[in-house]
Write a protein that holds these residues in place. Structure first.
Motif, PDB file in Angstrom:
ATOM      1  N   TYR A 199       6.916  -1.862   7.482  1.00 41.36           N
ATOM      2  CA  TYR A 199       8.156  -2.307   7.537  1.00 41.36           C
ATOM      3  C   TYR A 199       9.053  -1.013   7.462  1.00 41.36           C
ATOM      4  CZ  TYR A 199       6.245  -7.095   7.261  1.00 41.36           C
ATOM      5  OH  TYR A 199       5.528  -8.319   7.395  1.00 41.36           O
ATOM      6  N   TRP A 200      10.145  -1.531   8.022  1.00 44.87           N
ATOM      7  CA  TRP A 200      11.137  -0.329   7.937  1.00 44.87           C
ATOM      8  C   TRP A 200      12.537  -0.757   7.661  1.00 44.87           C
ATOM      9  CZ3 TRP A 200       9.600   4.817   9.330  1.00 44.87           C
ATOM     10  CH2 TRP A 200       8.335   4.846   9.795  1.00 44.87           C
ATOM     11  N   GLY A 201      13.089   0.221   6.839  1.00 47.75           N
ATOM     12  CA  GLY A 201      14.655  -0.184   6.342  1.00 47.75           C
ATOM     13  C   GLY A 201      15.302   0.130   7.634  1.00 47.75           C
ATOM     14  N   GLN A 202      16.814   0.122   7.294  1.00 49.48           N
ATOM     15  CA  GLN A 202      17.791   0.384   8.303  1.00 49.48           C
ATOM     16  C   GLN A 202      18.267   1.724   8.627  1.00 49.48           C
ATOM     17  OE1 GLN A 202      18.259  -0.845   5.389  1.00 49.48           O
ATOM     18  NE2 GLN A 202      20.354   0.426   4.907  1.00 49.48           N
ATOM     19  N   ALA A 232       7.155   0.900   4.220  1.00 43.21           N
ATOM     20  CA  ALA A 232       6.147   0.187   3.416  1.00 43.21           C
ATOM     21  C   ALA A 232       5.114  -0.526   4.175  1.00 43.21           C
ATOM     22  CB  ALA A 232       7.057  -0.616   2.504  1.00 43.21           C
ATOM     23  N   ASP A 233       3.940  -0.217   3.588  1.00 41.83           N
ATOM     24  CA  ASP A 233       3.007  -1.003   4.268  1.00 41.83           C
ATOM     25  C   ASP A 233       2.253  -2.230   3.390  1.00 41.83           C
ATOM     26  OD1 ASP A 233       0.955   2.079   5.192  1.00 41.83           O
ATOM     27  OD2 ASP A 233       2.609   0.828   6.209  1.00 41.83           O
ATOM     28  N   ASN A 244       0.930  -1.109   0.024  1.00 42.32           N
ATOM     29  CA  ASN A 244      -0.117   0.039  -0.121  1.00 42.32           C
ATOM     30  C   ASN A 244       0.889   1.237   0.019  1.00 42.32           C
ATOM     31  OD1 ASN A 244      -2.139  -1.893   0.222  1.00 42.32           O
ATOM     32  ND2 ASN A 244      -3.071  -1.113   1.906  1.00 42.32           N
ATOM     33  N   ASP A 245       0.779   1.983   0.829  1.00 42.48           N
ATOM     34  CA  ASP A 245       1.720   3.159   0.989  1.00 42.48           C
ATOM     35  C   ASP A 245       3.165   3.018   1.268  1.00 42.48           C
ATOM     36  OD1 ASP A 245      -0.637   5.453   2.778  1.00 42.48           O
ATOM     37  OD2 ASP A 245      -0.802   4.406   1.096  1.00 42.48           O
ATOM     38  N   ALA A 251       7.876  12.315   3.652  1.00 45.76           N
ATOM     39  CA  ALA A 251       6.701  12.217   2.447  1.00 45.76           C
ATOM     40  C   ALA A 251       6.362  10.736   2.398  1.00 45.76           C
ATOM     41  CB  ALA A 251       7.561  12.511   1.135  1.00 45.76           C
ATOM     42  N   THR A 252       5.046  10.681   1.919  1.00 47.18           N
ATOM     43  CA  THR A 252       4.407   9.337   1.501  1.00 47.18           C
ATOM     44  C   THR A 252       3.850   9.411   0.126  1.00 47.18           C
ATOM     45  OG1 THR A 252       2.335   9.944   2.426  1.00 47.18           O
ATOM     46  CG2 THR A 252       3.882   8.941   3.970  1.00 47.18           C
TER      47      THR A 252
END
Length: 122
Positions: free
Chosen positions: A111-114, A97-98, A32-33, A49-50
């Motif tokens: 989820y997230w990056g490092q 990222a969803d 999704n986003d 930003a998204t």
């Protein structure tokens, strides 16, 4: 599992440009986003930003039209073009990222990056 890997951070002089990229990989059914956030030591992580899967964008007021977010749905990537950088843009930048990993998951998880360091010198 799902992984988000960022690239493109670095050191730049004020007024310069950088482009950040983030690639999602692993077990992905849909995204999704997607977005970018940033954090400086001692402060909360803040939205930069998204962008939705349909390309609708949203920016923090502090960006003032200097940054552009984009994504490639076929490649599961999101990018952030940063122009006219200011010293106050210095931070660790995180992509998000969803993601639904399977069609069974009713709601996506974030989820997230490092994180990647962006340093703007005056």
């Amino acid at each position: 599992q799902v992984q988000l890997v960022e690239s493109g951070g670095g050191l730049v002089q004020a007024g310069g440009s950088l482009r950040l990229s983030c690639a999602a990989s692993g077990r992905i059914f849909s995204i999704n986003d997607m977005g970018w956030h940033r954090q400086v030591p001692g402060k909360q992580r803040e939205l930069v930003a998204t962008i939705t899967s349909g390309g609708i964008t949203n920016y923090a007021d502090a960006i003032e039209g200097r940054f552009t977010i984009s994504r490639d749905n076929a490649k599961n990537t999101v990018s952030l073009q940063m122009n006219s950088l200011k010293p106050e843009d210095t931070a660790v930048y995180y992509c998000s990222a969803d993601i639904r990993r399977t069609f069974i998951e009713r709601r996506p998880n974030t989820y997230w990056g490092q994180g990647t360091q962006v340093t703007v010198s005056s």
